[in-house]
Scaffold this active site. Structure first.
Site, short mmCIF file in Angstrom:
data_model
loop_
_atom_site.label_atom_id
_atom_site.label_comp_id
_atom_site.label_asym_id
_atom_site.label_seq_id
_atom_site.Cartn_x
_atom_site.Cartn_y
_atom_site.Cartn_z
N LYS A 53 0.84 -1.20 0.00
CA LYS A 53 0.00 0.00 0.00
C LYS A 53 0.88 1.26 0.00
CE LYS A 53 -0.40 -0.42 5.03
NZ LYS A 53 -1.26 -0.93 6.11
N ARG A 67 -11.02 -0.26 14.46
CA ARG A 67 -10.99 0.59 13.26
C ARG A 67 -11.93 -0.04 12.24
NH1 ARG A 67 -4.76 1.07 11.44
NH2 ARG A 67 -5.34 -1.02 10.79
N TYR A 89 13.76 31.48 6.94
CA TYR A 89 12.48 32.08 7.34
C TYR A 89 12.41 32.36 8.83
CZ TYR A 89 10.23 31.15 2.82
OH TYR A 89 9.88 31.15 1.51
N MET A 141 9.98 24.86 1.98
CA MET A 141 9.26 23.89 1.16
C MET A 141 10.23 23.08 0.29
SD MET A 141 6.32 24.51 -1.74
CE MET A 141 5.18 25.38 -0.68
C1 LIG Z 1 -0.44 -1.95 6.78
C2 LIG Z 1 -0.98 -3.26 7.19
C3 LIG Z 1 -0.13 -4.37 7.33
C4 LIG Z 1 1.38 -4.25 7.24
O1 LIG Z 1 1.85 -3.79 8.48
P1 LIG Z 1 3.42 -3.58 8.74
O2 LIG Z 1 3.48 -3.22 10.17
O3 LIG Z 1 3.85 -2.50 7.83
O4 LIG Z 1 4.07 -4.88 8.43
C5 LIG Z 1 -0.71 -5.60 7.60
N1 LIG Z 1 -2.04 -5.73 7.74
C6 LIG Z 1 -2.89 -4.69 7.65
C7 LIG Z 1 -4.35 -4.90 7.83
C8 LIG Z 1 -2.40 -3.42 7.38
O5 LIG Z 1 -3.23 -2.37 7.30
#
Ligand SMILES: *Cc1c(COP(=O)(O)O)cnc(C)c1O
Length: 390
Positions: free
Chosen positions: A54, A152, A273, A326
């Site tokens: 992801k 969640r 800045y 930036m």
């Molecule tokens: C992001 C995620 C993972 C991976 O977690 P890491 O700690 O990066 O290995 C695994 N399962 C779910 C549901 C996630 O959202």
């Protein structure tokens, strides 16, 4: 002095691949990524090792990362969003790709057309999916997420048992994978780990048999009881410290900023800045072409975190002066040999001296945020030992 000599911390292959116009180089070591996959796969033992790609494979580049991991034998991938799934689908045509975060009404057809599998995370998701499959006249594989302590996403265990256990409304639905997610896997001694493990085991005992998955990177290190049929490796794959106090696997990412200018300024003058930094001595300042728009948190500059950003030129530490802009960062190069800090030279921001988790600690955040913030403005160079760079 050659470019290679002024930046010995930069892999020579990557440096040679830098375009003359490049302002920042993000080097992704695919050999290290592959090695980390093999390490995690071995740790997972009998369980399948899936890769979480992801957020553009945690900032490294999802298509290239997925391709390399598939070559190592990875057969299952997880993304967060549907669009991430469609991006990588073509790169790993044989693989199973699950979409973790949210299955929405009327999206069933899109999943089937794209060859992606949704992760269903509520009773509503499940009802929609069952209706969709019935209407389409075919069974389509999907995963089911059950919450064992995060609040969640995910059905509550008792809800899952009601729906999928004997006599449940979804009796004819069997998930291709049942997942849950650990809240505290990075803290091996946290009691929550065992609580979630027990809740997950109890749930599995009440459901028709199906493949199960609980462990993220940290969970892989918690040992065999946490592995079940499949583990979901993310952060550790990319060289992050998945477990407190444990050494990381091979570093995958390096970030170097290019020196756009070196200048001198007198004691009493200010830098950047807000005139936030007043020089206490006559100083040499190297300005590099990186800033908060490249994911270098502004908090790492003057007036922010207690321990500010440090860069490295070779073995020399070069601390930040003033605020992070930036697109620019100013570094104090007064104490290093003049011929090492030169226009066009490179400064290590992430690399052998500053690991992802070190930078995160300085910024008061976690390595995950550092990685995923790196953005797209740097030139990405992929290195693979023994192969042409790309
Ligand atoms: C992001 C995620 C993972 C991976 O977690 P890491 O700690 O990066 O290995 C695994 N399962 C779910 C549901 C996630 O959202």
């Amino acid at each position: 002095m050659s470019a290679r000599e002024i930046a010995p911390s930069m892999p020579p292959a990557a440096l040679e691949a830098a375009e003359p116009t490049a302002t920042a180089l993000l080097t992704i070591d695919l050999g290290a990524l592959r090695a980390n996959y093999r390490t995690l796969r071995d740790l997972a033992g009998e369980a399948e090792c899936a890769a979480v790609i992801k957020a553009n494979a945690y900032g490294t580049g999802d298509i290239i990362a997925a391709t390399a991991l598939a070559q190592e034998g990875c057969r299952t991938f997880f993304v967060a969003t549907f669009n991430e799934g469609t991006r990588v689908r073509g790169a790993v045509p044989q693989a199973t790709v699950y979409v973790l975060d949210g299955f929405f009404p009327q999206s069933g057809d899109a999943y089937i057309e794209s060859g992606l599998r949704p992760v269903l995370s509520s009773a509503e998701d499940l009802a929609d999916w069952i209706t969709f499959c019935r209407d389409s006249g075919a069974e389509h594989p999907s995963a089911l997420h059950v919450d064992t302590g995060m609040n969640r996403l995910g059905l509550r265990p008792e809800e899952a048992v009601d729906l999928l256990g004997a006599g449940g409304a979804g009796e004819d639905y069997v998930p291709a994978l049942l997942i849950s997610h650990l809240a505290c896997a990075d803290e091996p001694d946290h009691p929550k780990n065992a609580e979630q493990l027990h809740a997950f085991e109890k749930l599995l005992a009440q459901l028709p048999k199906c493949p199960a998955s609980l462990a993220n990177s940290g969970g892989i290190f918690l040992g065999q009881p946490y592995h079940f049929d499949l583990v979901r490796a993310g952060f550790a794959l990319y060289g992050g410290r998945a477990v407190e106090g444990r050494p990381t696997l091979a570093p995958v990412v390096q970030l170097h900023g290019r020196i756009a200018q070196v200048r001198e300024a007198d004691a009493g003058e200010t830098v950047g800045y807000g005139a936030a930094q007043r020089l206490e001595r006559r100083s040499r300042i190297a300005t590099i072409s990186l800033g908060y728009a490249d994911g270098i948190f502004r908090h790492l500059g003057a007036g922010g975190a207690q321990s500010g950003l440090v860069g490295y030129i070779g073995e020399h530490e070069v601390p930040i002066l003033g605020r992070i802009s930036m697109d620019l960062i100013t570094l104090d190069v007064t104490d290093i040999p003049e011929d090492l800090a030169v226009r066009g030279g490179w400064v290590e921001i992430l690399g052998p001296h500053v690991r992802i988790d070190d930078l995160a600690e300085r910024a008061g955040t976690i390595g995950y945020e550092v990685l995923t913030s790196l953005g797209s403005r740097a030139q990405r160079v992929f290195i693979e030992p023994g192969q042409e760079i790309s």
